[in-house]
Design a protein around this motif. Sequence first.
Motif, PDB file in Angstrom:
ATOM      1  N   UNK A   1       0.839  -1.205   0.000  1.00  0.00           N
ATOM      2  CA  UNK A   1       0.000   0.000   0.000  1.00  0.00           C
ATOM      3  C   UNK A   1       0.871   1.252   0.000  1.00  0.00           C
ATOM      4  N   UNK A   2       0.335   2.321  -0.563  1.00  0.00           N
ATOM      5  CA  UNK A   2       1.032   3.606  -0.556  1.00  0.00           C
ATOM      6  C   UNK A   2       1.076   4.147   0.869  1.00  0.00           C
ATOM      7  N   UNK A   3       2.205   4.734   1.240  1.00  0.00           N
ATOM      8  CA  UNK A   3       2.370   5.267   2.594  1.00  0.00           C
ATOM      9  C   UNK A   3       3.346   6.431   2.539  1.00  0.00           C
ATOM     10  N   UNK A   4       3.318   7.274   3.569  1.00  0.00           N
ATOM     11  CA  UNK A   4       4.186   8.438   3.623  1.00  0.00           C
ATOM     12  C   UNK A   4       4.522   8.738   5.074  1.00  0.00           C
ATOM     13  N   UNK A   5       5.788   9.091   5.318  1.00  0.00           N
ATOM     14  CA  UNK A   5       6.248   9.556   6.626  1.00  0.00           C
ATOM     15  C   UNK A   5       6.179  11.075   6.658  1.00  0.00           C
TER      16      UNK A   5
ATOM     17  N   UNK B   1       1.471   7.442   7.537  1.00  0.00           N
ATOM     18  CA  UNK B   1       0.119   7.364   6.987  1.00  0.00           C
ATOM     19  C   UNK B   1       0.096   6.317   5.881  1.00  0.00           C
ATOM     20  N   UNK B   2      -0.836   5.350   5.982  1.00  0.00           N
ATOM     21  CA  UNK B   2      -0.911   4.227   5.053  1.00  0.00           C
ATOM     22  C   UNK B   2      -2.321   4.159   4.476  1.00  0.00           C
ATOM     23  N   UNK B   3      -2.422   3.913   3.175  1.00  0.00           N
ATOM     24  CA  UNK B   3      -3.727   3.804   2.526  1.00  0.00           C
ATOM     25  C   UNK B   3      -4.506   2.620   3.081  1.00  0.00           C
TER      26      UNK B   3
END
Length: 353
Positions: free
Chosen positions: A271-275, A307-309
């Motif tokens: 899954x797409x994720x961002x710090x 944050x993770x989709x």
Amino acid sequence: MLGFLIRLLPFWVREPLLIVIGSVFGVRIMYLAVTEHDRVAAGIGLVFLVFTAIRVHGVVRALRARRNPSPAASAGGATADAAAHAQAQPQAALSQAPVQPQPQPQAGTGPRPGAGTPKKDHNAWGQAIGAVALFGALGAILWLGPRFMPSEEVNATPPASCSDETHEELPKVYKQKPRPVTGEELCDAVLRPDLATLLGTPGEKATSASGSDNTAPLTDGKVAQPEARIAFDTYTVNVSATYNDLSIDQYVKLMKYGEESDIKTVKVRGRSAVFSTDHTMKIEINLGGDGGSGGPVGQGPLERTLSVALDRGDRGGYCEITVWSESGALPSDTALLDIAEKVLPKIPERPGR
């Protein structure tokens, strides 16, 4: 009062009782001192052990005195025998009686020991076995003491739990199909036995745990946003799931538009994720004068968020894992990734719409 009552006891009751009490308390306190690295407790335990050693020495001396006759009594008996022999010699000279030959001792027999002859101590092996048994008993107390003796953990705070005893009615949005995860379910997913280890602080226990069935602000209660918070002595972990239409790709664009720094995009379980890094909010409340007043909202310590989709297609909605500490220290990004790997399987993927 207790000391007076103990002194009234007979010697052979009082001394073994004091030895047992001193051994148990001394070994127990020394064990706690070693495990908790407390020098004061180590000193107290040493005092108990020295006190016990003195008592053991006194009992050993008393046993030897009972087993062996008194040297003074033996010397007195020998002096009396010598005086009687001196008085008998003149009488024998005056009488001039023929001296009768003394019977010779037969082979294999010997003179019997006199009353003053000290007996040999044949209990050396018994003393050695007793000493080994004593040290063995002390070792057993040291090993088994924590299982049978009360410790400071008896009155300790019970472990944190996610159960909500109030059982308030869920908002209407939580009754839709498919149903969003609830705050209590999210809390149970986060409150893992290895959570402190994942954070890099093994041995710590959660001091509090809670879950709430919130809805996103400014959505009129139409967007579910459950939240769970687990607090440790070092870190606090906050996990939320937002069931809106914002994708991670759009979220990253918003953060870049706001000129946020320390942004890093990754993949978690496909899954797409961002710090991202931000400051917590700090509010000071003055309880004195005029019924109390709130100060301005300031910046609190830094927090790190992953944050993770909610689905592999990144069609909207995300789960946020945020960690911060009062000291401002942050765990490594690997810790947040490890927590996400454990928590995400407990949150059902959001189906396509």
